[in-house]
Design an enzyme around this catalytic site. Structure first.
Site, PDB file in Angstrom:
ATOM      1  N   ARG A 317       0.855  -1.183   0.000  1.00 39.51           N
ATOM      2  CA  ARG A 317       0.000   0.000   0.000  1.00 39.51           C
ATOM      3  C   ARG A 317       0.890   1.231   0.000  1.00 39.51           C
ATOM      4  O   ARG A 317       1.424   1.622   1.028  1.00 39.51           O
ATOM      5  CB  ARG A 317      -0.921  -0.019   1.230  1.00 39.51           C
ATOM      6  N   HIS A 321      -3.380   4.595   4.768  1.00 42.54           N
ATOM      7  CA  HIS A 321      -4.446   3.637   5.048  1.00 42.54           C
ATOM      8  C   HIS A 321      -5.788   4.213   4.610  1.00 42.54           C
ATOM      9  O   HIS A 321      -6.587   3.541   3.956  1.00 42.54           O
ATOM     10  CB  HIS A 321      -4.466   3.306   6.536  1.00 42.54           C
ATOM     11  N   TYR A 330       5.058   6.228  10.363  1.00 42.68           N
ATOM     12  CA  TYR A 330       5.443   4.858  10.681  1.00 42.68           C
ATOM     13  C   TYR A 330       6.223   4.152   9.571  1.00 42.68           C
ATOM     14  O   TYR A 330       6.559   2.976   9.718  1.00 42.68           O
ATOM     15  CB  TYR A 330       4.207   4.019  11.051  1.00 42.68           C
TER      16      TYR A 330
END
Length: 426
Positions: A317, A321, A330
């Site tokens: 990805r 998100h 992150y």
């Protein structure tokens, strides 16, 4: 654009042969990685031998004795169609992201980087197969013929389901992580019940058997994070026990929001299939041809009494998100660059160009088609009318329901309390 939206205009779901596949406990299982825990790649993704790949990151086609037969009918024209699908879906995703940033959508979950996993698997489906997806399978919805504006209705907050699931053969998207896996198994067991009743006029027994008459199949999409959910574990158990005609398609995009897959599982996710008694196969999720091949095989197994299959499509990805997420908190830019070099769209274009099957004019035509779809999507979304308050109470029950009617009347009286003396109202 019928060539990219109508699943009945192209028969990519059928391989050009009638050969059978191995039993439920052979075949694809032999292509799973070795049980030993592999060393993590620099980006945190797990690697290992046994991943099915037919077109590599540089666009080079590699023969595969086990899976070439499943895509022997995919010529240059068919591969160009798959390429166009991916370009169009990426453009839909880009436009939807822009619409959210401009206040036209409440939220949007991007699919950037996962186009091959979705298009390759969705093009393997027959028109009567049924799909149970999560909230990121925009490419699958596109292949099932769902219009762009209908795909975005939920994210605009005007409906609970943007399309007719019976017509599209695709259930409304599922936000509850992993719940769709159980829904898929329930539907698949229903297929077995209908099949046994049709054949013997009696209730179902212990599930299908190898050699049974071909039937429709079910596919359930979920991410790596969902494999940590109890619903998915229960779905695996029921599907294996009942030999249900279902394919579990996991898009391992490396991140469950901000949780890396390396912390969720000490072994490749595909290894979990062994514990549930079903075959598992790990595929390069950025290789649309390989994804098409392994999904065709799994669906064939499901349709012919071989039971469930677990597919782990290793992809990434590249976006957040959702548009409410900040992935820079992150993950690193080096990780993004690593996966950009493995872009699913670019590798197909490189392969087609190397074969003389795609040139600048062809790429321009595909991009123009994608832009047209995006323009149609934008025009459709921005003209969607807000629902009336009465719509909340519509289609809750198939027949009149006294309690629901009482609730509707009570809410109407509540709104009447805001009416003005000048004649204003609800």
């Amino acid at each position: 654009m019928p060539s990219t939206t109508d699943p009945r205009t192209r028969r990519l779901s059928r391989a050009g042969h009638d050969s059978s596949v191995d039993s439920a406990h052979g075949g694809a299982r032999d292509h799973a990685p070795a049980p030993a825990h592999p060393a993590p790649a620099p980006d945190g993704a797990q690697t290992g031998d046994g991943t099915v790949r037919l077109i590599d990151a540089d666009g080079v086609r590699h023969p595969d004795a086990a899976y070439d037969r499943w895509v022997e009918d995919v010529d240059h024209a068919a591969l160009r169609d798959l390429y166009e699908d991916m370009v169009v879906v990426r453009r839909i995703d880009t436009e939807a992201t822009a619409l959210q940033r401009q206040g036209q959508l409440a939220l949007w979950p991007p699919l950037l980087g996962q186009e091959a996993a979705q298009i390759g698997s969705a093009r393997a489906l027959e028109s009567d197969d049924f799909v149970f997806s999560s909230y990121r399978e925009h490419g699958v919805a596109h292949v099932r013929g769902i219009a762009g504006a209908d795909l975005l209705r939920v994210w605009r907050g005007v409906t609970g389901a943007g399309w007719d699931p019976h017509e599209a053969r695709m259930a409304p998207m599922q936000v509850i992580i992993g719940a769709q896996a159980l829904h898929a198994v329930g539907y698949a067991v229903g297929i077995l019940a209908d099949q046994e009743t049709d054949e013997r006029g009696e209730a179902p027994g212990s599930g299908a058997t190898a050699g049974a008459a071909p039937t429709e199949a079910v596919i359930s999409y979920f991410g790596d994070g969902a494999t940590s959910q109890g619903d998915v574990a229960e779905a695996f158990t029921f599907a294996s026990t009942w030999t249900a005609p279902v394919v579990f398609f996991c898009q391992n995009n490396q991140w469950a929001i901000s949780e890396p897959v390396s912390l969720q599982s000490k072994v490749p996710l595909v290894e979990r299939a062994r514990g549930y008694g079903m075959p598992g196969v790990r595929v390069d999720g950025n290789d649309v041809l390989a994804v098409l091949a392994v999904t065709r095989e799994a669906l064939h197994r499901a349709r012919t009494g071989g039971g469930p299959t677990f597919i782990e499509a290793v992809t990434y990805r590249r976006g957040p998100h959702t548009t409410a997420d900040d992935p820079t908190r992150y993950r690193t830019s080096a990780e993004i660059e690593h996966w950009e070099a493995r872009d699913p769209v670019s590798r197909v274009a490189a392969h087609l160009r190397s074969e003389g099957a795609l040139d600048d004019d062809g790429e321009a035509r595909v991009q123009a088609a994608a832009d047209a779809v995006a323009a149609e999507l934008r025009a459709g979304v921005t003209t969607i009318a807000d629902p009336s308050w009465q719509d909340v109470f519509a289609d809750v029950y198939a027949e009149p329901h006294a309690e629901l009617e009482a609730e509707r009347d009570a809410y109407a009286r509540y709104l009447d309390g805001f009416a003005t003396t000048e004649g204003g109202g609800r």
